[in-house]
Design a protein around this motif. Sequence first.
Motif, PDB file in Angstrom:
ATOM      1  N   LEU A 356       0.812  -1.092  -0.028  1.00 38.37           N
ATOM      2  CA  LEU A 356      -0.078  -0.103  -0.093  1.00 38.37           C
ATOM      3  C   LEU A 356       0.839   1.249  -0.096  1.00 38.37           C
ATOM      4  CD1 LEU A 356      -2.682  -1.124   2.729  1.00 38.37           C
ATOM      5  CD2 LEU A 356      -2.896  -0.970   0.022  1.00 38.37           C
ATOM      6  N   LEU A 357       1.873   1.212   0.627  1.00 37.09           N
ATOM      7  CA  LEU A 357       2.839   2.434   0.759  1.00 37.09           C
ATOM      8  C   LEU A 357       3.652   2.826  -0.440  1.00 37.09           C
ATOM      9  CD1 LEU A 357       4.038   4.562   2.963  1.00 37.09           C
ATOM     10  CD2 LEU A 357       5.926   3.115   3.458  1.00 37.09           C
ATOM     11  N   PHE A 358       3.849   1.891  -0.936  1.00 42.15           N
ATOM     12  CA  PHE A 358       4.826   2.248  -2.426  1.00 42.15           C
ATOM     13  C   PHE A 358       3.937   2.871  -3.462  1.00 42.15           C
ATOM     14  CE2 PHE A 358       6.946   0.899  -6.165  1.00 42.15           C
ATOM     15  CZ  PHE A 358       8.179   1.397  -5.876  1.00 42.15           C
ATOM     16  N   PRO A 359       2.949   2.086  -3.657  1.00 39.26           N
ATOM     17  CA  PRO A 359       1.929   2.955  -4.737  1.00 39.26           C
ATOM     18  C   PRO A 359       1.289   4.431  -4.208  1.00 39.26           C
ATOM     19  CG  PRO A 359       0.577   1.033  -3.965  1.00 39.26           C
ATOM     20  CD  PRO A 359       2.069   0.883  -3.668  1.00 39.26           C
ATOM     21  N   LEU A 360       1.006   4.398  -3.022  1.00 40.24           N
ATOM     22  CA  LEU A 360       0.504   5.799  -2.476  1.00 40.24           C
ATOM     23  C   LEU A 360       1.708   6.789  -2.690  1.00 40.24           C
ATOM     24  CD1 LEU A 360      -1.375   4.659   0.760  1.00 40.24           C
ATOM     25  CD2 LEU A 360      -2.300   5.996  -1.419  1.00 40.24           C
ATOM     26  N   SER A 361       2.875   6.320  -2.305  1.00 44.33           N
ATOM     27  CA  SER A 361       4.176   7.146  -2.374  1.00 44.33           C
ATOM     28  C   SER A 361       4.468   7.424  -3.916  1.00 44.33           C
ATOM     29  CB  SER A 361       5.468   6.468  -2.031  1.00 44.33           C
ATOM     30  OG  SER A 361       5.296   6.128  -0.395  1.00 44.33           O
ATOM     31  N   LEU A 362       4.242   6.492  -4.899  1.00 47.37           N
ATOM     32  CA  LEU A 362       4.454   6.909  -6.108  1.00 47.37           C
ATOM     33  C   LEU A 362       3.336   8.026  -6.708  1.00 47.37           C
ATOM     34  CD1 LEU A 362       4.654   3.313  -8.026  1.00 47.37           C
ATOM     35  CD2 LEU A 362       6.483   4.959  -7.508  1.00 47.37           C
ATOM     36  N   ALA A 363       2.121   7.723  -6.099  1.00 46.34           N
ATOM     37  CA  ALA A 363       1.354   8.962  -6.842  1.00 46.34           C
ATOM     38  C   ALA A 363       1.368  10.261  -5.939  1.00 46.34           C
ATOM     39  CB  ALA A 363      -0.115   8.413  -6.205  1.00 46.34           C
ATOM     40  N   LEU A 364       2.063  10.162  -4.755  1.00 46.63           N
ATOM     41  CA  LEU A 364       1.977  11.317  -3.925  1.00 46.63           C
ATOM     42  C   LEU A 364       3.420  12.196  -4.683  1.00 46.63           C
ATOM     43  CD1 LEU A 364       1.444  10.421  -0.328  1.00 46.63           C
ATOM     44  CD2 LEU A 364       0.288  12.126  -1.792  1.00 46.63           C
ATOM     45  N   VAL A 365       4.363  11.518  -4.963  1.00 47.98           N
ATOM     46  CA  VAL A 365       5.432  12.246  -5.618  1.00 47.98           C
ATOM     47  C   VAL A 365       4.978  12.858  -7.024  1.00 47.98           C
ATOM     48  CG1 VAL A 365       7.676  11.838  -6.620  1.00 47.98           C
ATOM     49  CG2 VAL A 365       7.060  10.911  -4.635  1.00 47.98           C
ATOM     50  N   HIS A 366       4.269  11.792  -7.838  1.00 46.16           N
ATOM     51  CA  HIS A 366       3.869  12.309  -9.127  1.00 46.16           C
ATOM     52  C   HIS A 366       2.690  13.612  -9.016  1.00 46.16           C
ATOM     53  CE1 HIS A 366       1.599  10.735 -12.895  1.00 46.16           C
ATOM     54  NE2 HIS A 366       2.640  11.646 -13.229  1.00 46.16           N
ATOM     55  N   PHE A 367       1.938  13.493  -7.908  1.00 47.26           N
ATOM     56  CA  PHE A 367       1.065  14.741  -7.580  1.00 47.26           C
ATOM     57  C   PHE A 367       1.781  16.065  -7.605  1.00 47.26           C
ATOM     58  CE2 PHE A 367      -2.521  11.831  -5.721  1.00 47.26           C
ATOM     59  CZ  PHE A 367      -2.645  11.408  -6.721  1.00 47.26           C
ATOM     60  N   GLN A 368       3.024  16.103  -7.472  1.00 47.65           N
ATOM     61  CA  GLN A 368       4.008  17.116  -7.360  1.00 47.65           C
ATOM     62  C   GLN A 368       4.195  17.627  -8.772  1.00 47.65           C
ATOM     63  OE1 GLN A 368       3.843  18.286  -4.325  1.00 47.65           O
ATOM     64  NE2 GLN A 368       2.919  16.277  -3.855  1.00 47.65           N
ATOM     65  N   LEU A 369       3.801  16.911  -9.953  1.00 43.26           N
ATOM     66  CA  LEU A 369       4.161  17.410 -11.159  1.00 43.26           C
ATOM     67  C   LEU A 369       2.917  17.638 -11.816  1.00 43.26           C
ATOM     68  CD1 LEU A 369       7.051  14.674 -11.599  1.00 43.26           C
ATOM     69  CD2 LEU A 369       7.019  17.135 -11.192  1.00 43.26           C
ATOM     70  N   TYR A 370       1.624  17.407 -11.383  1.00 40.46           N
ATOM     71  CA  TYR A 370       0.331  17.452 -11.866  1.00 40.46           C
ATOM     72  C   TYR A 370      -0.615  17.281 -11.058  1.00 40.46           C
ATOM     73  CZ  TYR A 370      -1.768  12.992 -12.579  1.00 40.46           C
ATOM     74  OH  TYR A 370      -2.899  11.876 -12.385  1.00 40.46           O
ATOM     75  N   ASP A 371      -1.866  17.878 -11.401  1.00 37.80           N
ATOM     76  CA  ASP A 371      -2.770  17.829 -10.469  1.00 37.80           C
ATOM     77  C   ASP A 371      -3.875  16.730 -10.438  1.00 37.80           C
ATOM     78  OD1 ASP A 371      -2.500  20.862  -9.909  1.00 37.80           O
ATOM     79  OD2 ASP A 371      -3.030  20.844 -12.060  1.00 37.80           O
ATOM     80  N   GLY A 372      -3.201  15.508  -9.905  1.00 38.09           N
ATOM     81  CA  GLY A 372      -3.834  14.270 -10.033  1.00 38.09           C
ATOM     82  C   GLY A 372      -5.084  14.045  -9.358  1.00 38.09           C
ATOM     83  N   LEU A 373      -5.414  14.710  -8.171  1.00 35.02           N
ATOM     84  CA  LEU A 373      -6.776  14.429  -7.560  1.00 35.02           C
ATOM     85  C   LEU A 373      -7.670  15.058  -8.268  1.00 35.02           C
ATOM     86  CD1 LEU A 373      -5.570  14.685  -3.910  1.00 35.02           C
ATOM     87  CD2 LEU A 373      -6.005  12.633  -5.346  1.00 35.02           C
ATOM     88  N   LEU A 374      -7.481  15.989  -9.323  1.00 38.79           N
ATOM     89  CA  LEU A 374      -8.621  16.461 -10.109  1.00 38.79           C
ATOM     90  C   LEU A 374      -9.095  15.551 -11.274  1.00 38.79           C
ATOM     91  CD1 LEU A 374      -7.705  20.291 -10.489  1.00 38.79           C
ATOM     92  CD2 LEU A 374      -8.700  19.056  -8.468  1.00 38.79           C
ATOM     93  N   PHE A 375      -8.721  14.567 -11.291  1.00 42.98           N
ATOM     94  CA  PHE A 375      -8.927  13.402 -12.234  1.00 42.98           C
ATOM     95  C   PHE A 375      -9.544  12.463 -11.254  1.00 42.98           C
ATOM     96  CE2 PHE A 375      -5.420  15.678 -14.418  1.00 42.98           C
ATOM     97  CZ  PHE A 375      -5.926  15.629 -15.666  1.00 42.98           C
ATOM     98  N   ALA A 376     -10.746  11.761 -11.737  1.00 41.36           N
ATOM     99  CA  ALA A 376     -11.585  11.235 -10.871  1.00 41.36           C
ATOM    100  C   ALA A 376     -11.076   9.793 -10.681  1.00 41.36           C
ATOM    101  CB  ALA A 376     -13.065  10.965 -11.375  1.00 41.36           C
ATOM    102  N   GLN A 377     -10.462   9.334 -11.748  1.00 36.61           N
ATOM    103  CA  GLN A 377      -9.890   7.954 -11.824  1.00 36.61           C
ATOM    104  C   GLN A 377      -8.673   7.702 -10.801  1.00 36.61           C
ATOM    105  OE1 GLN A 377     -10.032   9.803 -14.304  1.00 36.61           O
ATOM    106  NE2 GLN A 377      -8.096   9.531 -15.943  1.00 36.61           N
ATOM    107  N   ASN A 378      -7.914   8.847 -10.783  1.00 35.06           N
ATOM    108  CA  ASN A 378      -6.729   8.900  -9.809  1.00 35.06           C
ATOM    109  C   ASN A 378      -7.025   9.197  -8.218  1.00 35.06           C
ATOM    110  OD1 ASN A 378      -4.671  10.803 -12.059  1.00 35.06           O
ATOM    111  ND2 ASN A 378      -5.186   8.487 -12.126  1.00 35.06           N
ATOM    112  N   SER A 379      -8.075   9.901  -8.087  1.00 34.74           N
ATOM    113  CA  SER A 379      -8.606  10.196  -6.873  1.00 34.74           C
ATOM    114  C   SER A 379      -9.319   9.215  -6.276  1.00 34.74           C
ATOM    115  CB  SER A 379      -9.662  11.453  -6.728  1.00 34.74           C
ATOM    116  OG  SER A 379     -10.089  11.776  -5.568  1.00 34.74           O
ATOM    117  N   TRP A 380      -9.991   8.343  -6.966  1.00 37.85           N
ATOM    118  CA  TRP A 380     -10.783   7.297  -6.493  1.00 37.85           C
ATOM    119  C   TRP A 380      -9.916   6.184  -6.209  1.00 37.85           C
ATOM    120  CZ3 TRP A 380     -15.696   5.495  -5.680  1.00 37.85           C
ATOM    121  CH2 TRP A 380     -15.912   3.876  -5.568  1.00 37.85           C
ATOM    122  N   PHE A 381      -8.873   5.521  -7.009  1.00 36.52           N
ATOM    123  CA  PHE A 381      -7.974   4.565  -6.604  1.00 36.52           C
ATOM    124  C   PHE A 381      -7.042   5.098  -5.530  1.00 36.52           C
ATOM    125  CE2 PHE A 381      -9.165   3.339 -10.684  1.00 36.52           C
ATOM    126  CZ  PHE A 381      -9.924   1.836 -10.617  1.00 36.52           C
TER     127      PHE A 381
END
Length: 427
Positions: A356-381
Motif C-alpha cells: 500500500l505504501l509504495f503505490p501511495l508514495s508513487l502517486a504523492l510524488v507524481h502529484f507534485q508534477l500534475y494535479d492528479g486528484l482533479l482526475f476522478a480515476q486517480n482520486s478514486w483509487f
Amino acid sequence: MTRAEKVIWLFFAATSCQLAFLQPSVVLAPGQRVNLFSGLLCLLSLIVALILARRGALKVKSPEFLVSAALIVLGVISALHSLTPLASFLRVFVLLASGLGGFWCARILLNTPENQRRFQWLCLFLLSGVVLLSLAGYFLTGQIHYYFFKGSNHPLADVIFLLSGAPLALLARKSRNSVLLGAVLLGLGYAVLCLSERLSVVFIPVGLGVLGVLFGALRWKHLLAALIVIAIIVGLSAPHILWFKLNKEYPYYRVENFFFSWSIAKQHPVLGIGLRAPREQFLDDYRLTYPYTAKEQFAEDVAGIVTADNQILTFLSGLGFPFTILYGLAVLTLLMKLIRLAWRPPPGSFFPPLALLFPLSLALVHFQLYDGLLFAQNSWFFHILLGLIPVGAAVPAVLEVPGAAADLSYSAGAPNLEGSGTERGKS
C-alpha cells in the motif's frame, strides 16, 4: 458475502471499471473540462455503501467522518465564492465524490479478507486491461492513452501506479505462480510508463526503490534484480523517451508556479479563488522569479493550463489554506500509521503494508508534477488505498491462487514484503 455486500460490491466494481478504462464515457458538462459522469458514479457508489453499510461501520463522531464533513463544507463554500462558481463547483464535486467515495467504500466494503481478496483480483484484472490497451494504443497510433482519453499521459500513468499495489502484494506470496504473475504485470506496467514519454514516471519508481533499500524496507539483491529489468526496458524504450526535458528551461512553468500560486494564496488565504478560476488577472502586478522564461510565455501557459500542475499548489490557490491543511494532515496521519506498520508489520496482514505504501508514495510524488486528484480515476483509487490502511493491518491473509498453496499468511518481522516462512518476494 451478505446481500447488502453484494449490492455494494456491484456498484463499487462497476465504478472502478469505468474509472480504469473511462468507458462508457458520457459528456455531461460540455466545455467544462470535468469528468462529471465518473463523479456521479462515484457518488452513487458512496450513497449505496452508506445506505447498506452494516451497523457500526459509520461512526458520525469518528475523526474520519468529521474530517470528511469539514472538507465538504470548505470545498462547497470555496466553490460558491469562486470567481467561476459553476466550473469550480463541478470540479469540487468530482474531487469530493471520487475521494470520499473511494475512501468510504474501502472502509465499509473492504474490511474482510474475502473482500480484500476480491479487490486484489479486481485490481489485477484492471491493471492487465489498462496495460494491454495502452500497449495496443501505442503500437497502433504511438499514443498509450489512445483508447482512454485525449490529452496528457499523466492520469493513465497514475492509474498504473495506484493499481501496482495488487501485483506487489503477489510478490509476497509463497506461490511461484503468484510471484511470476506479479513480476510480469509490474514489468509490463513499467514498459508502458517508459512509452508515455514522461521522464518523471520513468524515474519516480526507481528513486523510491532506492529509498526503500536505504531505509531497510527492501534488500539490495531484489533492487538490483529490479534495476536490471528496468535498465533493459529503459534501453529498449530510450528512443521514445523525451530526454530533452532534462534541461533548466523546460520545467519553468512548474517552478514558477511555486511563487505565483503562493502569491495568489496569500491574497485569498481562506477560500482560495476556485479550482477553475482564471489566474491571468493575478499576473498584472506579478514579477517572474524563474529566469528561464518570458512573462508573455508564462501568461499564455497560465491561461491554457489554468491549474498549477502541482496538487498542493492547486489546493492552496484554489481552495485556500484551511482545506489544504486539513486534507494534508488527514493524509499525513494515515501515511504515518502505514509507515509504522511497514516498519513492524503485524501478523495476519492481507495486504503487506509496503504494497500500500509504495503505490501511495508513487502517486504523492507524481502529484507534485500534475494535479492528479482533479482526475476522478486517480482520486478514486488513491483514496481506496488510503481507506485500506486501517483495515488492512489486521486482516488474515488467505488467497487462493491456481496451483498455489491455500495458506498464504504473513508473519511479523522486519519491514518487507516477505511471506511467512520464506525469503521470497520483496519488490
